[in-house]
Design an enzyme around this catalytic site. Structure first.
Site, PDB file in Angstrom:
ATOM      1  N   ASP A   1      -3.389  -5.896   2.412  1.00  0.00           N
ATOM      2  CA  ASP A   1      -4.734  -5.444   2.800  1.00  0.00           C
ATOM      3  C   ASP A   1      -4.666  -5.345   4.408  1.00  0.00           C
ATOM      4  O   ASP A   1      -5.880  -5.502   5.017  1.00  0.00           O
ATOM      5  CB  ASP A   1      -5.708  -6.675   2.527  1.00  0.00           C
ATOM      6  CG  ASP A   1      -5.701  -8.005   3.251  1.00  0.00           C
ATOM      7  OD1 ASP A   1      -4.330  -8.162   3.639  1.00  0.00           O
ATOM      8  OD2 ASP A   1      -6.695  -8.708   3.387  1.00  0.00           O
ATOM      9  N   GLU A   2      -3.895  -5.103   5.114  1.00  0.00           N
ATOM     10  CA  GLU A   2      -3.652  -5.022   6.452  1.00  0.00           C
ATOM     11  C   GLU A   2      -2.721  -3.854   6.958  1.00  0.00           C
ATOM     12  O   GLU A   2      -1.831  -3.715   6.232  1.00  0.00           O
ATOM     13  CB  GLU A   2      -3.081  -6.256   7.260  1.00  0.00           C
ATOM     14  CG  GLU A   2      -3.951  -7.448   7.237  1.00  0.00           C
ATOM     15  CD  GLU A   2      -3.184  -8.652   7.838  1.00  0.00           C
ATOM     16  OE1 GLU A   2      -3.011  -8.481   8.991  1.00  0.00           O
ATOM     17  OE2 GLU A   2      -3.148  -9.578   7.081  1.00  0.00           O
TER      18      GLU A   2
ATOM     19  N   ASP B   1      -7.804  -4.870   9.061  1.00  0.00           N
ATOM     20  CA  ASP B   1      -7.812  -5.992   7.995  1.00  0.00           C
ATOM     21  C   ASP B   1      -9.073  -5.905   6.958  1.00  0.00           C
ATOM     22  O   ASP B   1     -10.174  -6.033   7.423  1.00  0.00           O
ATOM     23  CB  ASP B   1      -7.862  -7.280   8.798  1.00  0.00           C
ATOM     24  CG  ASP B   1      -7.580  -8.436   7.858  1.00  0.00           C
ATOM     25  OD1 ASP B   1      -7.271  -8.272   6.841  1.00  0.00           O
ATOM     26  OD2 ASP B   1      -7.889  -9.526   8.701  1.00  0.00           O
TER      27      ASP B   1
HETATM   28 MG   LIG Z   1      -7.902  -9.590   4.830  1.00  0.00          MG
END
Ligand SMILES: [Mg+2]
Length: 406
Positions: free
Chosen positions: A103-104, A11
């Site tokens: 973003d993960e 993350d």
């Molecule tokens: Mg994040």
């Protein structure tokens, strides 16, 4: 044989702001906020966070309260490029990578001899090559991996072993668990379960009899039994069918968003039927204006290509995904774990027999579509999405048992 899974969750920390800083090192160490063009903060640097700025805070308020903060326009094309590089780095170690959001990602490291070492390498390479820090978590299930990555932020790496789960869940409010929305959280707290540990200490039978299916899945995941898989198949793979569409302008209107989802489910199921396939596992997502994906996974007991079955499952779980007031710009659905429909038909479960009649209806619907053109027969629940795109049928036929108008 050790069948424990090793799932990694990666993350990005304040990802959009971190991308900006990576591109423009002069911004390093300064309070940065992205989202100027939208009038609200979409991400912030560590320094901005420390001032008390959080996601969704109006830009005018930030300017007034914290004049030193640097506010920039979001640049989604750039963030998408960074995301692609992130997935590629993780794929150096395993092909089983699920691009969960901008973003993960999740990676299944179960086949790897030393998953902890590999996770450390991935984290170090991400930082070195992208100039961005990531919080990583390793655990026996996706939900536990999520708990782990959140444990130590930013730039942390937490490993949760099955034998250690209780220690991590004992102080974790049940509402903080990935997949438990405000309504479910309230319900569980009302039943005396304040922490995630309280929840998993109920016995399975009680959960099975008193809570809906998605909670049962979460109960297993939190207990260390993997129910959710790392969905690594590319969207165009034959093993899955995906339908997604973006709409303009973005909207907070639930009925319209559900209708878009319904339209996608209809199209995906139609394609599955054309190929004689049925799906055993469904994923759907709502994409926000900030390009964040809110996803949900629904494993099915019996494979299906019937949109009404899929939509019922979505109806049951969508309150966990949809956040009132948030602007959405796209929806999508993936039918995965496809198998031949004929195999399913030979199954002797009661549910299959029950679905037989509906299958006949869909066969007829497909014949009508072929003869009179596609979109002759549609689900009532897809109507809003169709109308928005200029759908003007000469004649409308409503079949009440096939979907609902919301
Ligand atoms: Mg994040």
């Amino acid at each position: 044989m050790d069948t424990t899974k090793h799932i990694l969750h990666v993350d990005g920390d304040g990802f959009f702001a971190a991308c900006e800083i990576s591109l423009n090192p002069k911004l390093k160490g300064k309070p940065i906020v992205t989202g100027q063009e939208r009038g609200i903060a979409t991400a912030m640097s560590r320094e901005a966070k420390a001032l008390g700025i959080s996601r969704g805070m109006p830009v005018f308020m930030i300017k007034k309260l914290y004049p030193s903060v640097i506010i920039v326009n979001s640049n989604y094309a750039t963030y998408g490029m960074f995301a692609q590089r992130m997935y590629d780095i993780v794929r150096r170690y395993t092909p089983f990578v699920e691009e969960y959001s901008i973003d993960e990602c999740f990676a299944d490291l179960s086949d790897i001899a030393d998953p902890v070492l590999v996770a450390e390498n991935i984290k170090a390479e991400l930082k070195r090559e992208l100039g961005i820090t990531f919080s990583c978590g390793l655990g026996p299930t996706k939900v536990i991996a999520k708990v782990a990555s959140k444990w130590n932020k930013p730039d942390g790496f937490t490993v949760i072993k099955s034998s250690d789960i209780h220690n991590f869940l004992k102080d974790l409010p049940v509402g903080k668990v990935w997949g438990i929305g405000p309504a479910t959280s309230k319900h569980l707290v009302g039943l005396g379960m304040n922490t995630a540990l309280d929840f998993i200490q109920r016995d399975e039978r009680w959960v099975r009899e008193n809570l809906p299916k998605p909670e049962l899945f979460l109960w297993h995941e939190l207990s260390g039994n993997a129910v959710y898989r790392v969905n690594h198949l590319p969207d165009d793979d034959y093993g899955s069918i995906q339908k997604t569409r973006t709409f303009k302008p973005p909207t907070t209107n639930f009925e319209f968003i559900f209708s878009e989802l319904s339209r996608n489910v209809e199209a995906a199921c139609h394609k599955a039927r054309v190929h004689g396939l049925a799906s055993k596992r469904i994923y759907y997502f709502l994409k926000t204006q900030e390009f964040r994906y809110h996803r949900f996974e629904v494993p099915l007991t019996v494979p299906t290509n019937d949109p009404t079955v899929v939509l019922n499952e979505i109806r049951r779980s969508i309150s966990r995904v949809y956040v009132p007031g948030l602007e959405y710009r796209a929806t999508g659905v993936t039918l995965s774990e496809l198998r031949s429909e004929s195999v399913v038909q030979n199954d002797l479960f009661g549910e299959v027999v029950e679905n037989q009649k509906k299958r006949e209806i869909w066969k007829l619907a497909d014949i009508i579509d072929r003869r009179y053109g596609s979109q002759t027969l549609i689900l009532g629940s897809s109507l809003r999405a169709r109308e928005k795109r200029g759908y003007k049928p000469k004649r409308q036929l409503f079949i009440p048992c096939m979907g609902e108008v919301v």
